[in-house]
Design an enzyme around this catalytic site. Structure first.
Site, PDB file in Angstrom:
ATOM      1  N   PHE A  57       1.876  -6.233 -23.289  1.00 13.37           N
ATOM      2  CA  PHE A  57       1.590  -5.843 -23.958  1.00 13.37           C
ATOM      3  C   PHE A  57       2.557  -3.912 -23.795  1.00 13.37           C
ATOM      4  CE2 PHE A  57      -2.002  -6.091 -24.794  1.00 13.37           C
ATOM      5  CZ  PHE A  57      -3.021  -4.683 -24.505  1.00 13.37           C
ATOM      6  N   ARG A  88     -18.184   1.493 -29.245  1.00 14.47           N
ATOM      7  CA  ARG A  88     -16.581   0.551 -29.734  1.00 14.47           C
ATOM      8  C   ARG A  88     -17.408   0.143 -31.268  1.00 14.47           C
ATOM      9  NH1 ARG A  88     -12.922  -2.438 -28.962  1.00 14.47           N
ATOM     10  NH2 ARG A  88     -12.753  -0.989 -26.321  1.00 14.47           N
ATOM     11  N   THR A  94     -10.220  -4.375 -32.002  1.00 17.95           N
ATOM     12  CA  THR A  94      -9.023  -3.416 -31.695  1.00 17.95           C
ATOM     13  C   THR A  94      -7.299  -3.696 -32.623  1.00 17.95           C
ATOM     14  OG1 THR A  94      -9.246  -3.952 -29.505  1.00 17.95           O
ATOM     15  CG2 THR A  94      -7.080  -3.829 -29.545  1.00 17.95           C
ATOM     16  N   HIS A 121      -9.199   5.754 -29.741  1.00 22.51           N
ATOM     17  CA  HIS A 121      -9.097   5.295 -27.964  1.00 22.51           C
ATOM     18  C   HIS A 121     -10.309   5.366 -27.638  1.00 22.51           C
ATOM     19  CE1 HIS A 121      -7.836   4.379 -24.220  1.00 22.51           C
ATOM     20  NE2 HIS A 121      -8.004   5.401 -23.790  1.00 22.51           N
TER      21      HIS A 121
END
Ligand code: GDP
Length: 153
Positions: A57, A88, A94, A121
């Site tokens: 990707f 996180r 994600t 991110h």
């Protein structure tokens, strides 16, 4: 510069600006010690995601609707105890549709659109993190880092 290991480079991606996400991040107990808006070039986007360059990707990620380069990204140096795990957890999974199911309070559940527009991110590799922080903030001296002319935190 010397950055303690707890520091992390986190990014608010374009299209997620002006939606209260910065106060959300602060409200979750992260200290923002540096902040800078930067429009990524293609090369910077590729460098940013270099650890994914062999993934299927990768090209989509860099080119998707020019998303990553469609406006300023907000680069932030964040600090918190147990930083990697805390960030996180705050980002959530994600894939934003999974985030909305599994972690409805996460930043991605609240702010992200789809898997290629994931709102935020965070660098997970400490060595890369410090390199990227130096690269991105190299035009800001230690003294001027607290100047409102450069930072608005
Ligand atoms: P993150 O740390 O949760 O952002 O996830 P990664 O570092 O593994 O991936 C970086 C970015 O690549 C993600 O924010 C997604 O936009 C994209 N990405 C990750 N996994 C996939 C995938 O399986 N398919 C697609 N199309 N994009 C992905």
């Amino acid at each position: 510069f010397f950055f303690p290991l707890e520091d992390m480079l986190a990014v608010i991606k374009p299209d997620t600006q002006h939606k209260g996400i910065i106060s959300e991040i602060r409200g979750r107990g992260f200290t923002i010690s540096r902040l800078k808006d930067t429009v990524l070039s293609r090369e910077m986007a590729e460098e940013f995601y270099r650890e994914h360059r062999d993934k299927p990707f990768f090209s989509q990620l860099i080119n998707h609707g020019l998303f990553l380069r469609s406006g300023p990204c907000t680069m932030m140096v964040l600090t918190k105890d147990n930083m990697l795990e805390e960030w996180r957890a705050s980002m959530g999974p994600t894939d934003p549709s999974e985030a909305r199911q599994a972690a409805p309070g996460s930043l991605r559940a609240c702010f992200a659109k789809e898997i290629l527009e994931t709102a935020v991110h965070g660098s997970s590799n400490t060595q890369h993190t410090h390199q990227k922080i130096q690269f991105l903030f190299r035009d800001i001296s230690t003294e001027s880092a607290t100047s409102p002319a450069y930072l608005y935190i």
